[in-house]
Write a protein that holds these residues in place. Structure first.
Motif, PDB file in Angstrom:
ATOM      1  N   ALA A 116       0.795  -1.193  -0.071  1.00  0.00           N
ATOM      2  CA  ALA A 116      -0.014  -0.003  -0.056  1.00  0.00           C
ATOM      3  C   ALA A 116       0.839   1.156  -0.037  1.00  0.00           C
ATOM      4  O   ALA A 116       0.565   2.269  -0.813  1.00  0.00           O
ATOM      5  CB  ALA A 116      -0.661  -0.084   1.215  1.00  0.00           C
ATOM      6  N   GLY A 117       1.719   1.111   0.795  1.00  0.00           N
ATOM      7  CA  GLY A 117       2.858   2.302   0.897  1.00  0.00           C
ATOM      8  C   GLY A 117       3.613   2.534  -0.528  1.00  0.00           C
ATOM      9  O   GLY A 117       3.652   3.713  -1.165  1.00  0.00           O
ATOM     10  N   TRP A 118       3.906   1.539  -1.410  1.00  0.00           N
ATOM     11  CA  TRP A 118       4.376   1.669  -2.521  1.00  0.00           C
ATOM     12  C   TRP A 118       3.518   2.054  -3.645  1.00  0.00           C
ATOM     13  O   TRP A 118       3.708   3.053  -4.507  1.00  0.00           O
ATOM     14  CB  TRP A 118       4.860   0.227  -3.017  1.00  0.00           C
ATOM     15  CG  TRP A 118       6.196  -0.402  -2.375  1.00  0.00           C
ATOM     16  CD1 TRP A 118       6.956   0.321  -1.513  1.00  0.00           C
ATOM     17  CD2 TRP A 118       6.832  -1.690  -2.464  1.00  0.00           C
ATOM     18  NE1 TRP A 118       7.868  -0.387  -1.095  1.00  0.00           N
ATOM     19  CE2 TRP A 118       7.832  -1.746  -1.532  1.00  0.00           C
ATOM     20  CE3 TRP A 118       6.277  -2.777  -3.175  1.00  0.00           C
ATOM     21  CZ2 TRP A 118       8.659  -2.684  -1.621  1.00  0.00           C
ATOM     22  CZ3 TRP A 118       7.127  -3.846  -3.042  1.00  0.00           C
ATOM     23  CH2 TRP A 118       8.367  -4.006  -2.260  1.00  0.00           C
ATOM     24  N   ALA A 119       2.353   1.765  -3.573  1.00  0.00           N
ATOM     25  CA  ALA A 119       1.283   2.277  -4.663  1.00  0.00           C
ATOM     26  C   ALA A 119       0.967   3.745  -4.201  1.00  0.00           C
ATOM     27  O   ALA A 119       0.408   4.472  -5.138  1.00  0.00           O
ATOM     28  CB  ALA A 119      -0.145   1.324  -4.379  1.00  0.00           C
ATOM     29  N   ALA A 120       0.923   4.142  -2.921  1.00  0.00           N
ATOM     30  CA  ALA A 120       0.624   5.350  -2.498  1.00  0.00           C
ATOM     31  C   ALA A 120       1.845   6.273  -3.034  1.00  0.00           C
ATOM     32  O   ALA A 120       1.273   7.448  -3.522  1.00  0.00           O
ATOM     33  CB  ALA A 120       0.570   5.746  -1.072  1.00  0.00           C
ATOM     34  N   GLN A 121       3.166   5.849  -3.042  1.00  0.00           N
ATOM     35  CA  GLN A 121       4.132   7.041  -3.397  1.00  0.00           C
ATOM     36  C   GLN A 121       4.121   6.866  -4.906  1.00  0.00           C
ATOM     37  O   GLN A 121       4.657   7.650  -5.515  1.00  0.00           O
ATOM     38  CB  GLN A 121       5.358   6.459  -2.917  1.00  0.00           C
ATOM     39  CG  GLN A 121       5.336   6.760  -1.056  1.00  0.00           C
ATOM     40  CD  GLN A 121       6.742   6.531  -0.644  1.00  0.00           C
ATOM     41  OE1 GLN A 121       7.634   6.251  -1.283  1.00  0.00           O
ATOM     42  NE2 GLN A 121       6.951   6.855   0.579  1.00  0.00           N
TER      43      GLN A 121
END
Length: 86
Positions: free
Chosen positions: A81-86
């Motif tokens: 999720a953090g990768w997709a958000a950034q």
């Protein structure tokens, strides 16, 4: 014939040796390669795979995490999720 090559996850290790000059006492090291996310471990291709699977193929992150775990890769949903958000 139609053939398929499954996703192959690999670890890319970058070795940056340090060299020092005895006469001028300076340390020289090659610059680090460009990363998609600052201090991140994912490559551009990994991020593209996660984002395309999520938004184009409508594959939720928990399923992606399960698929990666089946291939021997233990990445949490929060990390994805953090990768997709950034």
């Amino acid at each position: 014939m139609l053939d398929v090559a499954p996703v192959q996850w690999r670890v890319i290790r970058t070795v940056r040796p340090k060299y020092s000059c005895r006469s001028c006492e300076q340390i020289v090291q090659a610059p680090a390669p460009v990363k998609a996310i600052a201090q991140g471990k994912a490559s551009f291709a990994t991020l593209a795979h996660v984002v395309v699977a999520k938004f184009d193929h409508h594959l939720p992150l928990y399923r992606q995490a399960e698929m990666m775990a089946a291939q021997g890769l233990d990445i949490g949903r929060s990390t994805l999720a953090g990768w997709a958000a950034q």
